[in-house]
Design a protein around this motif. Sequence first.
Motif, PDB file in Angstrom:
ATOM      1  N   TYR A   1      15.134   3.547  -1.151  1.00  0.00           N
ATOM      2  CA  TYR A   1      14.013   3.536  -0.210  1.00  0.00           C
ATOM      3  C   TYR A   1      13.164   4.784  -0.412  1.00  0.00           C
ATOM      4  O   TYR A   1      13.670   5.899  -0.353  1.00  0.00           O
ATOM      5  N   HIS A   2      11.879   4.570  -0.627  1.00  0.00           N
ATOM      6  CA  HIS A   2      10.936   5.662  -0.881  1.00  0.00           C
ATOM      7  C   HIS A   2      10.043   5.858   0.341  1.00  0.00           C
ATOM      8  O   HIS A   2       9.562   4.890   0.926  1.00  0.00           O
ATOM      9  N   ILE A   3       9.788   7.104   0.670  1.00  0.00           N
ATOM     10  CA  ILE A   3       8.717   7.452   1.590  1.00  0.00           C
ATOM     11  C   ILE A   3       7.707   8.191   0.711  1.00  0.00           C
ATOM     12  O   ILE A   3       8.050   9.156   0.034  1.00  0.00           O
ATOM     13  N   ILE A   4       6.485   7.699   0.704  1.00  0.00           N
ATOM     14  CA  ILE A   4       5.465   8.199  -0.222  1.00  0.00           C
ATOM     15  C   ILE A   4       4.366   8.916   0.546  1.00  0.00           C
ATOM     16  O   ILE A   4       3.913   8.428   1.581  1.00  0.00           O
ATOM     17  N   LYS A   5       3.942  10.043   0.013  1.00  0.00           N
ATOM     18  CA  LYS A   5       2.784  10.752   0.556  1.00  0.00           C
ATOM     19  C   LYS A   5       1.771  10.912  -0.555  1.00  0.00           C
ATOM     20  O   LYS A   5       2.085  11.392  -1.639  1.00  0.00           O
ATOM     21  N   ARG A   6       0.537  10.474  -0.267  1.00  0.00           N
ATOM     22  CA  ARG A   6      -0.537  10.572  -1.264  1.00  0.00           C
ATOM     23  C   ARG A   6      -1.316  11.865  -1.064  1.00  0.00           C
ATOM     24  O   ARG A   6      -1.653  12.220   0.060  1.00  0.00           O
ATOM     25  N   PHE A   7      -1.576  12.563  -2.151  1.00  0.00           N
ATOM     26  CA  PHE A   7      -2.312  13.817  -2.099  1.00  0.00           C
ATOM     27  C   PHE A   7      -3.722  13.693  -2.646  1.00  0.00           C
ATOM     28  O   PHE A   7      -4.653  14.256  -2.106  1.00  0.00           O
ATOM     29  N   GLU A   8      -3.924  13.041  -3.763  1.00  0.00           N
ATOM     30  CA  GLU A   8      -5.271  12.919  -4.357  1.00  0.00           C
ATOM     31  C   GLU A   8      -5.447  11.528  -4.919  1.00  0.00           C
ATOM     32  O   GLU A   8      -4.513  10.854  -5.228  1.00  0.00           O
TER      33      GLU A   8
ATOM     34  N   ILE B   1      -3.774   8.755  -9.261  1.00  0.00           N
ATOM     35  CA  ILE B   1      -3.503   9.308  -7.944  1.00  0.00           C
ATOM     36  C   ILE B   1      -2.331  10.277  -8.052  1.00  0.00           C
ATOM     37  O   ILE B   1      -1.574  10.240  -9.018  1.00  0.00           O
ATOM     38  N   LYS B   2      -2.225  11.148  -7.066  1.00  0.00           N
ATOM     39  CA  LYS B   2      -1.144  12.125  -7.035  1.00  0.00           C
ATOM     40  C   LYS B   2      -0.342  11.890  -5.759  1.00  0.00           C
ATOM     41  O   LYS B   2      -0.911  11.873  -4.665  1.00  0.00           O
ATOM     42  N   CYS B   3       0.960  11.718  -5.934  1.00  0.00           N
ATOM     43  CA  CYS B   3       1.837  11.448  -4.798  1.00  0.00           C
ATOM     44  C   CYS B   3       3.125  12.253  -4.890  1.00  0.00           C
ATOM     45  O   CYS B   3       3.524  12.692  -5.967  1.00  0.00           O
TER      46      CYS B   3
ATOM     47  N   LEU C   1      -2.414   3.779   0.074  1.00  0.00           N
ATOM     48  CA  LEU C   1      -2.476   4.931   0.970  1.00  0.00           C
ATOM     49  C   LEU C   1      -3.791   5.687   0.832  1.00  0.00           C
ATOM     50  O   LEU C   1      -4.356   5.773  -0.257  1.00  0.00           O
ATOM     51  N   GLN C   2      -4.238   6.252   1.941  1.00  0.00           N
ATOM     52  CA  GLN C   2      -5.368   7.178   1.932  1.00  0.00           C
ATOM     53  C   GLN C   2      -4.826   8.571   1.633  1.00  0.00           C
ATOM     54  O   GLN C   2      -3.632   8.835   1.839  1.00  0.00           O
ATOM     55  N   ILE C   3      -5.669   9.474   1.194  1.00  0.00           N
ATOM     56  CA  ILE C   3      -5.242  10.848   0.925  1.00  0.00           C
ATOM     57  C   ILE C   3      -4.688  11.459   2.217  1.00  0.00           C
ATOM     58  O   ILE C   3      -5.302  11.364   3.270  1.00  0.00           O
ATOM     59  N   GLY C   4      -3.495  12.036   2.104  1.00  0.00           N
ATOM     60  CA  GLY C   4      -2.831  12.646   3.258  1.00  0.00           C
ATOM     61  C   GLY C   4      -1.944  11.694   4.048  1.00  0.00           C
ATOM     62  O   GLY C   4      -1.177  12.121   4.900  1.00  0.00           O
ATOM     63  N   GLU C   5      -2.035  10.411   3.756  1.00  0.00           N
ATOM     64  CA  GLU C   5      -1.264   9.407   4.490  1.00  0.00           C
ATOM     65  C   GLU C   5       0.158   9.294   3.942  1.00  0.00           C
ATOM     66  O   GLU C   5       0.394   9.506   2.751  1.00  0.00           O
TER      67      GLU C   5
END
Length: 92
Positions: free
Chosen positions: A85-92, A5-7, A70-74
């Motif tokens: 503390y991490h805030i993560i965004k999934r791209f692929e 996955i890409k985040c 996470l779903q893509i874009g979430e």
Amino acid sequence: MAIKIKCSHILVEKQSESLAIMERIKKGEKFGKLAKELSIDSGSAKKDGSLGYFTKGMMVKPFEEAAFKLQIGEISEPIKTEFGYHIIKRFE
């Protein structure tokens, strides 16, 4: 073959900082801009928070578990690890 996955992420020291960033994201500020401006992970911050592709076993457990759910874009709620503390965004 392992699933990759890409985040991207934003890493901060305090939960209060992560919650303030979440509010800014919810109001429409760009994730990458906030990562460059606020993340203490200087390596990824230069790249809009991008961590590139990774598989299971490459990240610390709490981060990995959240990222793979996470779903893509979430975007995740703040995730606490030994780094902060991490805030993560999934791209692929």
